[in-house]
Write a protein that holds these residues in place. Sequence first.
Motif, PDB file in Angstrom:
ATOM      1  N   UNK A 688       0.844  -1.199   0.000  1.00  0.00           N
ATOM      2  CA  UNK A 688       0.000   0.000   0.000  1.00  0.00           C
ATOM      3  C   UNK A 688       0.880   1.250   0.000  1.00  0.00           C
ATOM      4  N   UNK A 689       0.327   2.325  -0.492  1.00  0.00           N
ATOM      5  CA  UNK A 689       1.038   3.606  -0.535  1.00  0.00           C
ATOM      6  C   UNK A 689       1.036   4.193   0.869  1.00  0.00           C
ATOM      7  N   UNK A 690       2.218   4.253   1.500  1.00  0.00           N
ATOM      8  CA  UNK A 690       2.321   4.725   2.874  1.00  0.00           C
ATOM      9  C   UNK A 690       2.662   6.207   2.967  1.00  0.00           C
ATOM     10  N   UNK A 691       2.825   6.879   1.826  1.00  0.00           N
ATOM     11  CA  UNK A 691       3.152   8.300   1.841  1.00  0.00           C
ATOM     12  C   UNK A 691       2.146   9.129   2.632  1.00  0.00           C
ATOM     13  N   UNK A 692       0.828   8.982   2.386  1.00  0.00           N
ATOM     14  CA  UNK A 692      -0.142   9.766   3.161  1.00  0.00           C
ATOM     15  C   UNK A 692      -0.124   9.442   4.646  1.00  0.00           C
ATOM     16  N   UNK A 697       1.158  11.054  10.214  1.00  0.00           N
ATOM     17  CA  UNK A 697       1.894  10.770  11.447  1.00  0.00           C
ATOM     18  C   UNK A 697       2.871  11.894  11.766  1.00  0.00           C
ATOM     19  N   UNK A 698       3.581  12.387  10.746  1.00  0.00           N
ATOM     20  CA  UNK A 698       4.525  13.482  10.961  1.00  0.00           C
ATOM     21  C   UNK A 698       3.845  14.751  11.434  1.00  0.00           C
ATOM     22  N   UNK A 722      -5.689   2.551  -2.069  1.00  0.00           N
ATOM     23  CA  UNK A 722      -5.273   3.718  -2.845  1.00  0.00           C
ATOM     24  C   UNK A 722      -5.485   5.047  -2.123  1.00  0.00           C
ATOM     25  N   UNK A 723      -5.946   4.999  -0.869  1.00  0.00           N
ATOM     26  CA  UNK A 723      -6.178   6.253  -0.148  1.00  0.00           C
ATOM     27  C   UNK A 723      -6.024   6.039   1.348  1.00  0.00           C
ATOM     28  N   UNK A 724      -5.801   7.143   2.074  1.00  0.00           N
ATOM     29  CA  UNK A 724      -5.665   7.129   3.532  1.00  0.00           C
ATOM     30  C   UNK A 724      -6.571   8.202   4.103  1.00  0.00           C
ATOM     31  N   UNK A 725      -7.361   7.848   5.126  1.00  0.00           N
ATOM     32  CA  UNK A 725      -8.333   8.773   5.696  1.00  0.00           C
ATOM     33  C   UNK A 725      -8.201   8.829   7.209  1.00  0.00           C
ATOM     34  N   UNK A 726      -8.274  10.039   7.754  1.00  0.00           N
ATOM     35  CA  UNK A 726      -8.420  10.201   9.199  1.00  0.00           C
ATOM     36  C   UNK A 726      -9.921  10.199   9.481  1.00  0.00           C
TER      37      UNK A 726
END
Length: 759
Positions: A688-692, A697-698, A722-726
């Motif tokens: 998975x794309x961990x960039x987001x 986290x940063x 394909x996406x990351x959501x808070x």
Amino acid sequence: MAPTPYVPQPPQGVRSGGSKGDYPAHWEADVISRDGQMFHIRPIRPSDAAALQDLHLSQSESSRVYRFFAPRGELTEKELDQFTRVDHAERVALVVTDSAEEEEVLAFGTYDSSGPGTAEVAFYVADSAHGRGLGSILLDHLAAAAWERGLHRFEADVLPTNSRMLAVFRDAGYTLTSRLLDGVITVSLDLLPTAESRRVLAAREQHSESLSMAGVLNPAAVVTVGSSPALPRGLPAWDGSPFSVPTLALIDDDAASLSGHLTSLGLAGAWAAVVLTRVGEPGHWFRALLRSARDSDLRLVGPSSFGILTADGTNLTREPALRGGGVVSVLTHRRRSATEITDRLVAAGVPVRTFLAAGNRLDVSGNDAMQWWLSDPGTRVAAISLDSIGNPRKFARISRALALTMPVVCHIGSTTGQSAPPGHPVRTSALPRAVLSGMLRQSGVIEAGSRADLVDLACLAVGGRPAAVRLLATTPSGEEAAARALAGVAVEPHRAAEGGSGGGTPVVPALTIVVDQPLAGEVREGSAAEVARAAEGAVIAVMRHPAPVRIEGSSAVVTDDLDRAVRLATLLLAPPAADSPPAGGDVDLAAARRALAHAEPGALTEEATANLLAAYHLTARQQPGGDGWEEVLVEGTEDPLYGPVISLHHGGDAKMLGDVAYRIAPLTERDVAELLAEPRSAVQLTGRDLGPLRDVTGRLARLKDDLPEVSHVLARVLVGESSTLIVRVEVRLAGGGRLDTRGRAMAGGEFGWGMGPAE
């Protein structure tokens, strides 16, 4: 009218100073100047009026003009009253004195609130104290006070010819703008820490603290004080005469006499004292003892110290067989730790560069030792055994800098951080010990599992940290056993040739494991020592019946445990420290402050939480439907010992099973990447794309680092294909301060003491 900022309270156990008008005792601190001398900084008091007048009248005409923009005679009573009667919130003034007991003011700095988030700052340093960095120290501490009070910008009017003051602002590392109007330069300083301001602070701190430690680890002379027969023979006893060279005093006498000895030594011009006297539980007299050392301008090792070995090889420890002349510098605390480590060093025949047993670590600690090692060309490996820790954030900062220059090995006790050993006046934490292990990994420090491992790892690291492991064996069965044990470790295999000469050399520096454990009846192809001659660098010899293995030009460790050899090799192969950009990106700190302006301690409202997140370019969204989402929880906690702790774990039972990674803010991009990869559950994110997720986290870590008043933040993050959501963020506020502030200060405040005069 601008909203009143949320004002965090001082650290627990320190006299209150959070309310407007209250004396903020937690701003008092002992500091070290540019030339390594100690001073005391504190908020101004009405009783300082006469001393302030004396400072003014002692100044040259040019200094008075620089401060008041015109020639000035005596300050009027109204002016003195205005300077010395402040509310410690919108109007703040700090003074620098020689000691906590001294009334003479050597420098003072002020700020007066001039608008929303802004204050006008000014300094007045005695002509006799110029060049010692007192202006920079005042700026550091005024900025820390302003930050605590919700201010984020300083402005100052400076005459163009006042080069000293302009340099103080320019060299601080903050974002600076200036303009010239009507013959006056107006300087504007953004107090948001930058990478450069952090670098400047660390560099100044290291320079001054290492200078102050020269009297401990590299004195020109040593004398003894006290009547104990345990004092080393052959050293001169002090006769009360003044000292003409930097002198260290070794003290072993009854506890009641210690403060008097320190005062007398200070008056005679001594630089440092090592107190061997054993003491029990700390009490009020501990604080009085530290105050005596600070007011006497002495660095203090102990009490209950096992002793030290100085850079010139002078052995002042309880172990007479310990030798100098090596490249490994060692720091321990309690006598039990010091005894075990010195016994192992002596048994292994390992000389040391310096050795310091801090004992009760009342003043000198591991942080001070590391500052000196950073400046010492003779130290090539640092070995540290921690029974307690007083300021973990500072330890992390200094150990990371040290690990960039040499291998650093550290052993921490099983309860270090969670409970204080007898006689160690330090804070503790309810968080698990794994926080300390995470801090060491974050700093590039090798964590030893035992004191035996600490000594062996330090010996093996003398030539540097290896990039690979090379395998040599005296028998085929030994090679097979080692290959199984080394599965998954970067290995360069090679079995010894006939006669034990071995062939080939590593392409990169390597650690060599020599296995010499033949089965019954199996023919050896040479002894361990013979086979090890093919090694180029450190060697671990695994033998059924361990015996000393001497290899010219190499460091050798002998063990009968192949698994232990592999564990040591794996630890040495861990990635060393490396520079990395700070994580968190750009933020709108002013907007973050506004979001907290009217907040009360407790849970933050949804609206305020949304505004706070927006300041860090974060948005919480509704939980999406469907499967394929991996839940990750990012948590920030303000801990009384560690400060801002960032943890990360996956959903389900991961936290209950202890599958949690910890780091201490501020984080770098590398820290964030390692934090995400460390939990065992991280395999769920493969592909998975961990960039987001790294970005989220940063930014959350940056929020926790910026805002000590945020006692807890918890973010539930969903990572999809394909996406990351808070999807949820909870924020809580609480009164409480942070141990490691932005102002340079010596140890003492972490003991829960205001560092004013002893009552």
